[in-house]
Design an enzyme around this catalytic site. Structure first.
Site, PDB file in Angstrom:
ATOM      1  N   LYS A 119       0.247  -1.516   0.351  1.00 13.69           N
ATOM      2  CA  LYS A 119      -0.192  -0.089  -0.335  1.00 13.69           C
ATOM      3  C   LYS A 119       0.855   1.158  -0.344  1.00 13.69           C
ATOM      4  O   LYS A 119       0.911   2.947  -0.566  1.00 13.69           O
ATOM      5  CB  LYS A 119      -1.256   0.048   1.214  1.00 13.69           C
ATOM      6  CG  LYS A 119      -1.864   1.284   1.084  1.00 13.69           C
ATOM      7  CD  LYS A 119      -3.191   1.097   2.383  1.00 13.69           C
ATOM      8  CE  LYS A 119      -1.491   1.698   3.686  1.00 13.69           C
ATOM      9  NZ  LYS A 119      -2.554   1.881   4.543  1.00 13.69           N
ATOM     10  N   ASP A 159      -5.820   1.728   0.768  1.00 13.60           N
ATOM     11  CA  ASP A 159      -6.326   1.920   1.927  1.00 13.60           C
ATOM     12  C   ASP A 159      -7.716   0.975   2.694  1.00 13.60           C
ATOM     13  O   ASP A 159      -8.065   0.612   1.514  1.00 13.60           O
ATOM     14  CB  ASP A 159      -5.953   3.343   2.769  1.00 13.60           C
ATOM     15  CG  ASP A 159      -6.895   4.617   1.737  1.00 13.60           C
ATOM     16  OD1 ASP A 159      -7.675   3.832   0.926  1.00 13.60           O
ATOM     17  OD2 ASP A 159      -7.235   5.306   1.386  1.00 13.60           O
TER      18      ASP A 159
END
Length: 204
Positions: A129, A147
């Site tokens: 991420k 996220d």
């Protein structure tokens, strides 16, 4: 589900003006400037598991200090600025300085998957991420930044994997990539639209 119809009001509305401006900003990032790249990398270290707005505030306050302040100095500044993870993140930043000189090469690699893997392997505190977030912010739109907001949206329409292992991240990202492909948009740009839809804002 027809995602072209689903996203049409968003693509044709005010969001498109805001997001197109942000995308152009990312594209103009000076990817030859290793110091600027490292400052952006530190923003992404600080944004993990906290708010992008808080991380941006820290980036604006500390700036080039990410490059030379000691771990203790960074800790004191982050604590004074009321950043949540002031104990651990300074170590991540200091220990990641070894990669500064390599950043212009990494972000310009033709093989973007390999570039992301290098970041995950060499930047303390980076998972897929965070590496995807960094690359998007310096003009590489090949990846989704999965996220909590994006995963929450994705889980409404697909069965997603919950933990953040490499295998599960790439599985969830493959779903997102198919959606992006179906609407003719790069994953890192569609990500901004969905983030805007979920939060009402775009930070970076």
């Amino acid at each position: 589900m027809d995602f072209n119809q689903y996203f049409l009001p968003l693509f044709q509305g005010e969001a498109s003006l805001i997001i197109n401006k942000k995308v152009e900003e990312f594209k103009l990032f000076d990817r030859k400037n290793k110091d600027a790249l490292f400052e952006e990398l530190c923003f992404c270290i600080l944004a993990a598991n906290t708010s992008a707005r808080m991380a941006l505030d820290m980036q604006n306050r500390i700036g080039k200090g990410f490059l030379y302040l000691s771990e203790n100095e960074l800790r004191e500044k982050l604590k004074a600025f009321k950043y949540r993870f002031y104990n651990v993140r300074p170590r991540y930043i200091v220990e990641s300085r070894d990669i500064v000189d390599e950043l212009p090469y990494i972000v310009s690699m033709d093989n973007k998957e390999e570039a992301r893997d290098l970041l995950v392997e060499n930047v303390y505190g980076f998972g897929y991420k965070e590496a995807s977030h960094f690359l998007r912010n310096v003009g590489v739109f090949d990846f989704a930044i999965l996220d909590k907001h994006i995963l929450e949206w994705l889980s409404r329409y697909f069965q997603v994997k919950k933990n953040t292992s490499r295998k599960n991240y790439l599985y969830n990202e493959s779903i997102f990539r198919e959606i992006a492909k179906s609407v003719g948009m790069e994953p890192g740009v569609l990500d901004l639209y969905i983030w805007y839809m979920e939060t009402g804002t775009v930070i970076k």
